[in-house]
Scaffold this motif. Sequence first.
Motif, PDB file in Angstrom:
ATOM      1  N   ALA A  37       0.866  -1.023  -0.257  1.00 29.41           N
ATOM      2  CA  ALA A  37       0.160   0.094  -0.109  1.00 29.41           C
ATOM      3  C   ALA A  37       0.879   1.133   0.483  1.00 29.41           C
ATOM      4  O   ALA A  37       0.474   2.123  -0.803  1.00 29.41           O
ATOM      5  CB  ALA A  37      -0.991   0.255   1.102  1.00 29.41           C
ATOM      6  N   ILE A  38       1.826   1.386   1.089  1.00 22.97           N
ATOM      7  CA  ILE A  38       2.433   2.749   0.971  1.00 22.97           C
ATOM      8  C   ILE A  38       3.753   2.329  -0.483  1.00 22.97           C
ATOM      9  O   ILE A  38       3.289   3.488  -0.604  1.00 22.97           O
ATOM     10  CB  ILE A  38       3.704   2.563   2.116  1.00 22.97           C
ATOM     11  CG1 ILE A  38       2.868   2.352   3.806  1.00 22.97           C
ATOM     12  CG2 ILE A  38       5.201   2.811   2.029  1.00 22.97           C
ATOM     13  CD1 ILE A  38       4.512   2.138   4.296  1.00 22.97           C
ATOM     14  N   ARG A  39       3.962   1.879  -0.689  1.00 21.20           N
ATOM     15  CA  ARG A  39       4.309   1.677  -2.230  1.00 21.20           C
ATOM     16  C   ARG A  39       3.980   1.597  -3.049  1.00 21.20           C
ATOM     17  O   ARG A  39       3.895   3.159  -3.872  1.00 21.20           O
ATOM     18  CB  ARG A  39       4.806   0.961  -2.841  1.00 21.20           C
ATOM     19  CG  ARG A  39       6.814  -0.159  -1.807  1.00 21.20           C
ATOM     20  CD  ARG A  39       7.164  -1.509  -2.437  1.00 21.20           C
ATOM     21  NE  ARG A  39       7.403  -1.321  -3.384  1.00 21.20           N
ATOM     22  CZ  ARG A  39       8.078  -2.405  -4.662  1.00 21.20           C
ATOM     23  NH1 ARG A  39       7.387  -4.290  -3.943  1.00 21.20           N
ATOM     24  NH2 ARG A  39       8.390  -2.215  -5.051  1.00 21.20           N
ATOM     25  N   ARG A  40       2.690   1.885  -3.826  1.00 19.05           N
ATOM     26  CA  ARG A  40       1.938   1.837  -4.669  1.00 19.05           C
ATOM     27  C   ARG A  40       0.874   3.705  -4.576  1.00 19.05           C
ATOM     28  O   ARG A  40       1.234   4.091  -4.681  1.00 19.05           O
ATOM     29  CB  ARG A  40       0.280   1.247  -4.692  1.00 19.05           C
ATOM     30  CG  ARG A  40      -0.118  -0.241  -4.944  1.00 19.05           C
ATOM     31  CD  ARG A  40      -0.795  -1.120  -5.325  1.00 19.05           C
ATOM     32  NE  ARG A  40      -0.550  -2.531  -5.389  1.00 19.05           N
ATOM     33  CZ  ARG A  40      -0.503  -3.391  -6.263  1.00 19.05           C
ATOM     34  NH1 ARG A  40      -0.777  -2.486  -7.576  1.00 19.05           N
ATOM     35  NH2 ARG A  40       0.137  -4.454  -6.934  1.00 19.05           N
ATOM     36  N   ALA A  41       0.559   4.021  -3.028  1.00 19.90           N
ATOM     37  CA  ALA A  41       0.166   5.176  -2.664  1.00 19.90           C
ATOM     38  C   ALA A  41       1.596   6.233  -3.092  1.00 19.90           C
ATOM     39  O   ALA A  41       0.803   7.236  -3.632  1.00 19.90           O
ATOM     40  CB  ALA A  41       0.107   5.351  -0.932  1.00 19.90           C
ATOM     41  N   ARG A  42       3.220   5.814  -3.022  1.00 17.49           N
ATOM     42  CA  ARG A  42       4.250   7.046  -2.771  1.00 17.49           C
ATOM     43  C   ARG A  42       4.410   7.073  -4.473  1.00 17.49           C
ATOM     44  O   ARG A  42       4.241   8.017  -5.077  1.00 17.49           O
ATOM     45  CB  ARG A  42       4.871   6.102  -2.685  1.00 17.49           C
ATOM     46  CG  ARG A  42       6.773   6.643  -2.652  1.00 17.49           C
ATOM     47  CD  ARG A  42       7.609   6.602  -1.766  1.00 17.49           C
ATOM     48  NE  ARG A  42       8.465   7.026  -2.954  1.00 17.49           N
ATOM     49  CZ  ARG A  42       9.755   6.659  -3.560  1.00 17.49           C
ATOM     50  NH1 ARG A  42       9.200   5.519  -4.389  1.00 17.49           N
ATOM     51  NH2 ARG A  42      10.468   6.980  -4.390  1.00 17.49           N
ATOM     52  N   SER A  43       3.903   5.810  -5.085  1.00 19.79           N
ATOM     53  CA  SER A  43       3.583   5.841  -6.547  1.00 19.79           C
ATOM     54  C   SER A  43       2.983   6.554  -7.473  1.00 19.79           C
ATOM     55  O   SER A  43       2.699   7.534  -8.812  1.00 19.79           O
ATOM     56  CB  SER A  43       3.612   4.409  -7.670  1.00 19.79           C
ATOM     57  OG  SER A  43       2.421   4.147  -7.582  1.00 19.79           O
ATOM     58  N   ARG A  44       1.940   6.859  -7.198  1.00 21.51           N
ATOM     59  CA  ARG A  44       0.969   7.849  -7.140  1.00 21.51           C
ATOM     60  C   ARG A  44       0.720   9.217  -6.826  1.00 21.51           C
ATOM     61  O   ARG A  44      -0.380   9.973  -6.921  1.00 21.51           O
ATOM     62  CB  ARG A  44      -0.554   6.988  -6.818  1.00 21.51           C
ATOM     63  CG  ARG A  44      -0.717   5.858  -7.689  1.00 21.51           C
ATOM     64  CD  ARG A  44      -2.464   5.143  -7.448  1.00 21.51           C
ATOM     65  NE  ARG A  44      -2.421   4.168  -7.969  1.00 21.51           N
ATOM     66  CZ  ARG A  44      -4.166   3.640  -8.118  1.00 21.51           C
ATOM     67  NH1 ARG A  44      -5.076   4.545  -8.098  1.00 21.51           N
ATOM     68  NH2 ARG A  44      -4.293   2.447  -8.760  1.00 21.51           N
ATOM     69  N   GLY A  45       1.375   9.465  -6.381  1.00 26.35           N
ATOM     70  CA  GLY A  45       2.131  11.209  -6.167  1.00 26.35           C
ATOM     71  C   GLY A  45       1.692  11.530  -4.494  1.00 26.35           C
ATOM     72  O   GLY A  45       1.247  12.436  -3.771  1.00 26.35           O
ATOM     73  N   CYS A  46       0.942  10.060  -3.494  1.00 27.45           N
ATOM     74  CA  CYS A  46       0.636  10.152  -2.117  1.00 27.45           C
ATOM     75  C   CYS A  46       2.050  10.587  -1.081  1.00 27.45           C
ATOM     76  O   CYS A  46       3.101  10.893  -1.111  1.00 27.45           O
ATOM     77  CB  CYS A  46       0.269   9.291  -1.335  1.00 27.45           C
ATOM     78  SG  CYS A  46      -1.666   9.063  -2.164  1.00 27.45           S
ATOM     79  N   MET A  47       1.645  11.945  -0.622  1.00 27.23           N
ATOM     80  CA  MET A  47       3.078  12.592   0.511  1.00 27.23           C
ATOM     81  C   MET A  47       2.808  11.788   2.167  1.00 27.23           C
ATOM     82  O   MET A  47       4.006  11.664   2.666  1.00 27.23           O
ATOM     83  CB  MET A  47       3.014  13.605   1.122  1.00 27.23           C
ATOM     84  CG  MET A  47       2.539  14.546  -0.800  1.00 27.23           C
ATOM     85  SD  MET A  47       2.457  16.731  -0.372  1.00 27.23           S
ATOM     86  CE  MET A  47       4.022  17.344   0.637  1.00 27.23           C
ATOM     87  N   HIS A  48       1.643  11.526   2.589  1.00 28.30           N
ATOM     88  CA  HIS A  48       1.484  10.750   3.833  1.00 28.30           C
ATOM     89  C   HIS A  48       0.423   9.839   3.276  1.00 28.30           C
ATOM     90  O   HIS A  48      -0.508   9.621   2.571  1.00 28.30           O
ATOM     91  CB  HIS A  48       0.561  12.453   4.387  1.00 28.30           C
ATOM     92  CG  HIS A  48       1.681  12.649   4.617  1.00 28.30           C
ATOM     93  ND1 HIS A  48       1.378  14.384   4.211  1.00 28.30           N
ATOM     94  CD2 HIS A  48       2.459  13.403   5.605  1.00 28.30           C
ATOM     95  CE1 HIS A  48       2.122  15.361   4.478  1.00 28.30           C
ATOM     96  NE2 HIS A  48       2.633  14.419   5.384  1.00 28.30           N
ATOM     97  N   TYR A  49       0.931   8.742   4.024  1.00 28.76           N
ATOM     98  CA  TYR A  49      -0.277   7.580   4.613  1.00 28.76           C
ATOM     99  C   TYR A  49      -0.465   7.433   5.509  1.00 28.76           C
ATOM    100  O   TYR A  49      -0.380   6.823   6.947  1.00 28.76           O
ATOM    101  CB  TYR A  49       0.475   6.203   4.290  1.00 28.76           C
ATOM    102  CG  TYR A  49       0.045   4.984   4.216  1.00 28.76           C
ATOM    103  CD1 TYR A  49      -1.631   4.557   3.608  1.00 28.76           C
ATOM    104  CD2 TYR A  49       0.510   3.807   5.272  1.00 28.76           C
ATOM    105  CE1 TYR A  49      -2.283   3.910   4.169  1.00 28.76           C
ATOM    106  CE2 TYR A  49       0.030   2.934   4.832  1.00 28.76           C
ATOM    107  CZ  TYR A  49      -1.574   2.308   4.386  1.00 28.76           C
ATOM    108  OH  TYR A  49      -2.084   1.214   4.631  1.00 28.76           O
ATOM    109  N   ASP A  50      -2.455   7.405   5.943  1.00 26.30           N
ATOM    110  CA  ASP A  50      -2.961   7.688   7.459  1.00 26.30           C
ATOM    111  C   ASP A  50      -3.529   6.101   8.151  1.00 26.30           C
ATOM    112  O   ASP A  50      -4.408   5.504   7.131  1.00 26.30           O
ATOM    113  CB  ASP A  50      -4.067   8.038   6.831  1.00 26.30           C
ATOM    114  CG  ASP A  50      -4.845   9.110   8.523  1.00 26.30           C
ATOM    115  OD1 ASP A  50      -4.611   8.003   9.340  1.00 26.30           O
ATOM    116  OD2 ASP A  50      -5.408   9.965   8.754  1.00 26.30           O
ATOM    117  N   MET A  51      -2.921   5.809   8.093  1.00 30.52           N
ATOM    118  CA  MET A  51      -2.900   4.150   8.895  1.00 30.52           C
ATOM    119  C   MET A  51      -4.027   3.923   9.834  1.00 30.52           C
ATOM    120  O   MET A  51      -4.767   2.611  10.513  1.00 30.52           O
ATOM    121  CB  MET A  51      -1.418   3.492   9.359  1.00 30.52           C
ATOM    122  CG  MET A  51      -1.003   3.462   8.216  1.00 30.52           C
ATOM    123  SD  MET A  51       1.055   2.524   9.770  1.00 30.52           S
ATOM    124  CE  MET A  51       0.199   0.767   8.773  1.00 30.52           C
ATOM    125  N   GLY A  52      -4.820   5.214  11.012  1.00 28.79           N
ATOM    126  CA  GLY A  52      -5.843   4.872  11.226  1.00 28.79           C
ATOM    127  C   GLY A  52      -6.046   5.177  12.629  1.00 28.79           C
ATOM    128  O   GLY A  52      -4.489   5.005  13.120  1.00 28.79           O
TER     129      GLY A  52
END
Length: 366
Positions: free
Chosen positions: A284-299
């Motif tokens: 999930a982190i790798r895919r979100a990063r590849s889509r230009g995301c800066m942060h991953y909110d894990m909840g």
Amino acid sequence: MRIRLKPKHFGALLPTDILFQTVFWGDVKSRVGWEVRAFDIGLREPSGDILVLTRSIGRGIKAAYVPQGPEFGPDPENYGFFLEELSEAMAEHLDPTVAFIRYDLPWESHYAREVREQIWPGRPEPRLREMRMNFGTKSWNLRKTTVDMTVADTMVVDIRDTEEAILSRMKPKTRYNIRLAGRKGVEVSLASAEKLPAFYGLYCQTAARNGFFTCGYQHFSALFSALTSGPGSPDLLFLLASRKEDLLAGAIIAISGRTAVYLFGASSTENRSFMGSYAVQWDAIRRARSRGCMHYDMGAVSPALDPDHPFHGLYRFKTGFGGRIVHRCGSWDYPFNQDTYDAFRKSETAGGEFENSRKVHNLTSC
């Protein structure tokens, strides 16, 4: 100066990194029985907007709910005054049967520094928090909810750096488990909505194992039915981890703007030694990063290392990924009908009098 609200269709909401204040989320909620409203918000001129949901809670009474909004707030010492003004302005546009508004605030907690620096093990008791929140208000009407929604304390991972740098910030055990999953042949893939029944079975298994509240299957269907291809629209990553024929774990992650949000996760009770959940989160982190995301909110996590907290297990798992805990204000109510609201509060904790009290009580995702 008095806050002004101008009604508009929720389809005209401005783009935002806050998933729960998007057109997409309004569409999801409309498919599962909520009435959806939106307002431009400001003083002389609009300075933002807000998504508001309403539904019946029984006995001809409704509740209003603002999921992770409003996005922009005042200085912390003016939180209460702002919410009071906003609530009274909103009352002019809501159905008179609305007994209260529930805000799931995205703003930083008044006590974030003390919790981060471990000056206090947690936040003060509700009575003291209410005194601080209501300071400067006219009516002292803001009430702390019986239980914070799941976003009161959340783990956020910075994913702007290289994969190597992100891995280096993780705990050694987490890095080891990610690599162990790979060595054991665990594969993570993007799944289509046709795989939802299998995921939902795993999700219910996970909830039963951990004693968590479950969302109905219709909510998962609504998530995928509401997806659009419009510019700036949120997207979903539906990930499943498997080894040969065995489904090990899965996750549904939403991408809104520059933020990826972990909405739902599930893992099998069996074969946990294959570390499927670690593989899913890293993918999930790798895919979100590849889509230009800066942060991953894990909840949700517990605010600190507290074995007695119901989210202690989530804290242990998620802190391994090298993020930081964001301490938010949690959930607050603004009653319009005090007697009805007091009866609802009793029903919310004990069950019974209001048919939909449980649904209103746990609304961050469901």
